[in-house]
Design a protein around this motif. Structure first.
Motif, PDB file in Angstrom:
ATOM      1  N   PRO A  79       0.825  -1.215   0.000  1.00  0.00           N
ATOM      2  CA  PRO A  79       0.000   0.000   0.000  1.00  0.00           C
ATOM      3  C   PRO A  79       0.860   1.268   0.000  1.00  0.00           C
ATOM      4  O   PRO A  79       2.044   1.238   0.337  1.00  0.00           O
ATOM      5  CB  PRO A  79      -0.801  -0.120   1.308  1.00  0.00           C
ATOM      6  CG  PRO A  79      -0.735  -1.552   1.690  1.00  0.00           C
ATOM      7  CD  PRO A  79       0.582  -2.046   1.187  1.00  0.00           C
ATOM      8  N   LEU A  88      -7.495   0.859   3.226  1.00  0.00           N
ATOM      9  CA  LEU A  88      -6.967   1.037   1.881  1.00  0.00           C
ATOM     10  C   LEU A  88      -7.661   2.212   1.207  1.00  0.00           C
ATOM     11  O   LEU A  88      -8.876   2.374   1.319  1.00  0.00           O
ATOM     12  CB  LEU A  88      -7.167  -0.239   1.061  1.00  0.00           C
ATOM     13  CG  LEU A  88      -6.433  -1.486   1.575  1.00  0.00           C
ATOM     14  CD1 LEU A  88      -6.789  -2.694   0.714  1.00  0.00           C
ATOM     15  CD2 LEU A  88      -4.925  -1.269   1.597  1.00  0.00           C
ATOM     16  N   ASP A  93      -4.347   2.851  -3.353  1.00  0.00           N
ATOM     17  CA  ASP A  93      -3.997   1.470  -3.042  1.00  0.00           C
ATOM     18  C   ASP A  93      -4.768   0.468  -3.895  1.00  0.00           C
ATOM     19  O   ASP A  93      -4.346  -0.673  -4.038  1.00  0.00           O
ATOM     20  CB  ASP A  93      -4.283   1.181  -1.564  1.00  0.00           C
ATOM     21  CG  ASP A  93      -3.575   2.167  -0.656  1.00  0.00           C
ATOM     22  OD1 ASP A  93      -2.385   2.432  -0.885  1.00  0.00           O
ATOM     23  OD2 ASP A  93      -4.220   2.691   0.274  1.00  0.00           O
TER      24      ASP A  93
END
Length: 276
Positions: A79, A88, A93
């Motif tokens: 990430p 996320l 990401d």
């Protein structure tokens, strides 16, 4: 062929791609083939970094799935800075292609931006990423079950997973036990220890998994199949790039990459020019 493709695609509810952006993807032994144009016969594979190969594959898949109107998601293995697996960030990401969420070309551009803003860094936390993706996708996977469809998880990687085989296999096994999931490992390296490792995983696990090794060797294997696919590349490419491999895949259906189709053509051209 069109009927086969349409039937298979109607059963695909989602394609999920985990894209390896670990430090080793900066190595320069990658390979890509430029997009074909009508009449092209002299197509040469071009060298690039592994990350560039992964980026081009992901963009091809974004465009192809957008044209077929099949939802897909692309997750970065590592990430972005400041993100964690529980939070996320969309556009940083992961990115999604979904015909229900507006302009598809804008969604493809969002995938390109995410990839351009990323690069080789970190390690290969495949088990951790697969677990996070499973949690993130829970609602969508339940919908796929309700619609009697199936999903594909495509692990695009060049290295061995952190923590070893058991941790990664355990996470995949959990997902396959809960959902109608087919798993593809698409390697972007020809390093023999990596190829042997994932082939061993393929031999040992009981769930549906296929391993695509380096593209040229896979293309040469598929090119041996006498199918009209290799003689009709002037047709729209997306019509031959999805689940046509049901006709010759062993085990799970392979999500055939556009680059692989182009390499089949390259191998055929080279074989003819060599008098083979």
């Amino acid at each position: 062929m069109a009927e086969v493709v349409a039937k298979e695609d109607s059963r695909v509810g989602m394609r999920i791609f985990i894209l390896d952006n670990s430090g080793s993807t900066g190595d320069d032994d990658g390979l890509y083939v430029p997009k074909l144009r009508p009449g092209d016969v002299n197509v040469e594979a071009q060298p690039c970094t592994r990350w560039e190969e992964i980026k081009r594959m992901a963009i091809d898949q974004a465009e192809l799935n957008a044209q077929a109107q099949i939802p897909c998601k692309f997750f970065l293995l590592n990430p972005s800075q400041g993100s964690d697996w529980d939070d996320l960030k969309a556009g940083e990401d992961y990115c999604e292609i979904n015909p229900l969420h507006g302009n598809l070309q804008e969604q493809v551009q969002a995938v390109k931006r995410m990839l351009d803003n990323s690069g080789p860094t970190g390690t290969t936390p495949l088990a951790e990423c697969i677990n996070a993706v499973g949690v993130h996708m829970e609602a969508e996977m339940e919908s796929i079950i309700d619609e009697d469809q199936r999903a594909y998880l495509v692990l695009v990687t060049d290295g061995l997973p952190d923590g070893g085989m058991d941790e990664m296999v355990q996470e995949i096994r959990k997902l396959c036990a809960e959902y109608p999931l087919f798993v593809v490992v698409r390697l972007c390296t020809s390093e023999q220890d990596v190829v042997d490792y994932y082939n061993e995983v393929d031999e040992e696990v009981e769930f549906s998994l296929d391993v695509l090794c380096n593209l040229e060797s896979e293309a040469r294997e598929i090119q041996q199949v006498d199918l009209p696919l290799y003689h009709k590349l002037n047709a729209p490419q997306y019509t031959v790039c999805f689940d046509y491999t049901t006709l010759f895949a062993q085990g799970a259906i392979i999500c055939l990459l556009e680059t692989l189709v182009k390499l089949c053509h390259v191998c055929t051209v080279r074989q003819c020019s060599d008098g083979g």
